[in-house]
Design an enzyme around this catalytic site. Structure first.
Site, PDB file in Angstrom:
ATOM      1  N   TYR A   6      82.129  -8.176  -2.362  1.00  0.00           N
ATOM      2  CA  TYR A   6      82.271  -9.654  -2.709  1.00  0.00           C
ATOM      3  C   TYR A   6      82.598  -9.187  -4.454  1.00  0.00           C
ATOM      4  O   TYR A   6      83.066  -9.562  -4.955  1.00  0.00           O
ATOM      5  CB  TYR A   6      82.046 -10.926  -3.194  1.00  0.00           C
ATOM      6  CG  TYR A   6      80.866 -11.066  -1.918  1.00  0.00           C
ATOM      7  CD1 TYR A   6      81.973 -11.037  -0.362  1.00  0.00           C
ATOM      8  CD2 TYR A   6      79.776 -11.055  -1.075  1.00  0.00           C
ATOM      9  CE1 TYR A   6      81.099 -11.669   1.213  1.00  0.00           C
ATOM     10  CE2 TYR A   6      80.020 -12.055  -0.412  1.00  0.00           C
ATOM     11  CZ  TYR A   6      80.298 -11.822   0.978  1.00  0.00           C
ATOM     12  OH  TYR A   6      79.933 -12.522   2.174  1.00  0.00           O
ATOM     13  N   TYR A 134      81.633 -21.710   7.043  1.00  0.00           N
ATOM     14  CA  TYR A 134      81.703 -20.687   6.578  1.00  0.00           C
ATOM     15  C   TYR A 134      80.202 -19.356   7.843  1.00  0.00           C
ATOM     16  O   TYR A 134      79.085 -20.450   7.080  1.00  0.00           O
ATOM     17  CB  TYR A 134      80.466 -20.131   5.130  1.00  0.00           C
ATOM     18  CG  TYR A 134      80.482 -18.386   4.624  1.00  0.00           C
ATOM     19  CD1 TYR A 134      82.035 -17.404   4.822  1.00  0.00           C
ATOM     20  CD2 TYR A 134      79.103 -17.979   4.501  1.00  0.00           C
ATOM     21  CE1 TYR A 134      81.177 -16.203   4.720  1.00  0.00           C
ATOM     22  CE2 TYR A 134      78.931 -16.791   4.743  1.00  0.00           C
ATOM     23  CZ  TYR A 134      79.726 -15.559   4.581  1.00  0.00           C
ATOM     24  OH  TYR A 134      79.633 -14.639   4.803  1.00  0.00           O
ATOM     25  N   ASP A 236      74.881 -23.998  13.126  1.00  0.00           N
ATOM     26  CA  ASP A 236      74.746 -22.817  12.581  1.00  0.00           C
ATOM     27  C   ASP A 236      73.166 -22.612  11.117  1.00  0.00           C
ATOM     28  O   ASP A 236      73.581 -23.887  10.186  1.00  0.00           O
ATOM     29  CB  ASP A 236      75.898 -22.166  11.522  1.00  0.00           C
ATOM     30  CG  ASP A 236      75.113 -20.949  10.709  1.00  0.00           C
ATOM     31  OD1 ASP A 236      74.346 -20.298  10.902  1.00  0.00           O
ATOM     32  OD2 ASP A 236      76.433 -19.880  10.228  1.00  0.00           O
ATOM     33  N   LYS A 265      68.301 -15.772   6.964  1.00  0.00           N
ATOM     34  CA  LYS A 265      67.975 -16.110   5.056  1.00  0.00           C
ATOM     35  C   LYS A 265      66.621 -16.174   4.477  1.00  0.00           C
ATOM     36  O   LYS A 265      65.991 -15.216   4.843  1.00  0.00           O
ATOM     37  CB  LYS A 265      68.407 -16.946   5.097  1.00  0.00           C
ATOM     38  CG  LYS A 265      70.152 -16.288   4.353  1.00  0.00           C
ATOM     39  CD  LYS A 265      71.071 -17.423   3.665  1.00  0.00           C
ATOM     40  CE  LYS A 265      72.782 -16.772   3.405  1.00  0.00           C
ATOM     41  NZ  LYS A 265      72.756 -16.000   2.848  1.00  0.00           N
TER      42      LYS A 265
HETATM   43  C1  LIG Z   1      75.879 -20.651   7.556  1.00  0.00           C
HETATM   44  C2  LIG Z   1      75.795 -19.030   7.138  1.00  0.00           C
HETATM   45  N1  LIG Z   1      75.471 -18.222   8.356  1.00  0.00           N
HETATM   46  C3  LIG Z   1      75.749 -17.343   8.428  1.00  0.00           C
HETATM   47  C4  LIG Z   1      76.282 -16.526   7.282  1.00  0.00           C
HETATM   48  C5  LIG Z   1      75.607 -14.700   7.301  1.00  0.00           C
HETATM   49  O1  LIG Z   1      74.663 -14.335   7.520  1.00  0.00           O
HETATM   50  P1  LIG Z   1      73.965 -12.564   6.436  1.00  0.00           P
HETATM   51  O2  LIG Z   1      74.503 -12.681   4.959  1.00  0.00           O
HETATM   52  O3  LIG Z   1      73.010 -13.166   6.503  1.00  0.00           O
HETATM   53  O4  LIG Z   1      74.825 -11.712   7.521  1.00  0.00           O
HETATM   54  C6  LIG Z   1      75.461 -16.960   5.970  1.00  0.00           C
HETATM   55  C7  LIG Z   1      75.186 -16.213   5.089  1.00  0.00           C
HETATM   56  O5  LIG Z   1      75.576 -16.438   3.340  1.00  0.00           O
HETATM   57  C8  LIG Z   1      75.134 -18.568   5.673  1.00  0.00           C
HETATM   58  O6  LIG Z   1      75.787 -19.116   4.987  1.00  0.00           O
END
Ligand SMILES: Cc1ncc(COP(=O)(O)O)c(C=O)c1O
Length: 416
Positions: A6, A134, A236, A265
């Site tokens: 980014y 996101y 998610d 995460k």
């Molecule tokens: C809600 C959500 N889903 C998916 C992701 C993507 O995860 P990664 O960065 O481990 O690919 C993120 C990353 O910030 C996220 O906040």
């Protein structure tokens, strides 16, 4: 040359260089130290260099660091899968591992689309998602994320599904505010359900899209509507999972079980990338058959990496045995108390839940120069657009937390 995420590489100046970490503190090569206010992209929930997690990692490394999961199994994977099933909402009985949150989302969407094919429906392949959502940076994850700086370069090649607004009114929205959003969902489902495989949401809090918090009543109503109209509901929880919103999983605020749920995460406490996609027995069973046609044809090289699984298991044990939910409640109370003292006309909204606090400013210009300011003051924070936020490691002391909040306040109070 190293290519940073980014980042407009033409503008990269000298970056702080971390050489070691201890608790919530990042020690830099130049002798400075920074308190990490955002848990290294929301992952390092127990802080850096945790002796118990280090020991779990080393113990596993001394046995074997990795083995393929194709045609082979191992206890760290079996134990973590069983543990995740036992702590997530009842009904999520099957666990598929992958290497990052984005891939976990890809797996979830593949599961959802193939599920309908496997049980004999055709054409159910579109996805509903939420404005400002996101879900990661890979292609299908971008397709279900809202249009933003993260996706703009690819807007002409992304196949979009449907997008809906979250209800207004935050966590405590009243029934009327929630109804407006659920009516919009029902209208879309009524018209399009035969084309729709799934509805994907970040439950309760949309993180990267601005830390927008919405009512659990919406999730409850959406759960019923998804069932009624034959659409899978996908949570998610890559950002919200493992305590961030004050419950172990955000789904618990609503008391519902999604059909598919993604974790990442904080699952591995920032030690290495890993993700899990959990599914109900109904979803899993649809993949059973006599040949590969109905099977889930996905298998990342590093899925269920034993080091990742061993650390994740130990991390969950710490959360359980050291009563982390109480620590998180305390963090929430302190953030709320301090946010109440922030006041300037440049603040548009203050949002807090669990170990998360966000201040929306009237524009991004209000935060220009903040990163440098906070580093001078010994704090690591990175605003997203016009939102200044903190998501500290759960082990943070009251003194360290107050230092972060004081730095935020000092900056905000001088904005005219
Ligand atoms: C809600 C959500 N889903 C998916 C992701 C993507 O995860 P990664 O960065 O481990 O690919 C993120 C990353 O910030 C996220 O906040």
């Amino acid at each position: 040359m190293l290519w940073y995420p980014y980042t407009q590489m033409r503008q990269v100046s000298e970056l702080p260089k971390m050489v070691s970490g201890e608790g919530v503190t990042m020690h830099l090569e130049d002798g400075r130290s920074l308190i990490d206010g955002i848990s290294s992209w929301w992952a390092v929930i127990h802080g850096y260099n945790h002796p118990v997690l280090n020991a779990a990692l080393l113990t596993q490394a001394n046995k074997f660091a990795h083995v393929m999961l194709g045609g082979m199994t191992h206890n760290p994977a079996l134990d973590l899968a069983a543990k995740l099933v036992s702590i997530t909402p009842a009904g999520l009985n099957h666990v598929f591992f992958s290497d990052s949150g984005s891939i976990g989302v890809e797996v979830a969407l593949k599961m959802a689309i193939q599920y309908w094919k496997n049980i004999g429906y055709s054409g159910k392949s579109k996805i509903i998602s939420l404005r400002n959502g996101y879900h990661g940076d890979t292609f299908k994850a971008m397709e279900v994320s809202d249009d933003s700086d993260f996706t703009r370069a690819f807007s002409d090649v992304l196949t979009r599904g449907f997008i809906l607004d979250i209800p207004t009114g935050g966590f405590d929205a009243d029934a009327a505010q929630v109804k407006e959003a659920t009516d919009a969902l029902e209208a879309l489902l009524q018209q399009e359900h035969q084309n729709i495989a799934a509805f994907i949401v970040e439950p309760i809090v949309q993180c990267a899209g601005g830390f927008n918090i919405y009512s659990p009543l919406y999730l409850k109503a959406a759960r019923d509507l998804c069932t009624k109209y034959n659409v899978l509901f996908v949570f998610d929880e890559v950002a919200t999972g493992f305590g961030r919103t004050g419950k172990l999983f955000a789904a618990e605020h609503a008391g519902v079980t999604p059909d598919i749920m993604i974790l990442g995460k904080a699952m591995t406490a920032g030690y290495m990338g890993h993700a899990a996609t959990l599914a109900t027995t109904a979803v899993f069973d649809s993949f059973l058959g006599d040949n590969y046609e109905k099977a889930l044809m996905h298998g990342p090289t590093f899925m269920a990496n034993p080091l990742a699984c061993a650390v994740a298991l130990q991390s969950i044990t710490l959360i359980e045995e050291e009563n982390y939910l109480q620590k998180i409640a305390r963090i929430q109370a302190i953030i709320r108390e301090q946010f109440d003292t922030f006041s300037t006309p440049a603040i548009v909204a203050k949002r807090t839940i669990g170990a998360l606090g966000a201040i929306e400013m009237k524009d991004a210009a209000c935060l220009s120069g903040f990163k440098e300011f906070s580093q001078q003051k010994g704090v690591w924070l990175r605003p997203i657009g016009n939102v200044l936020y903190l998501m500290p490691p759960y082990i943070i002391t009251e003194k360290e937390l107050l230092t972060i909040l004081q730095v935020m306040k000092e900056w905000i109070q001088q904005i005219k």
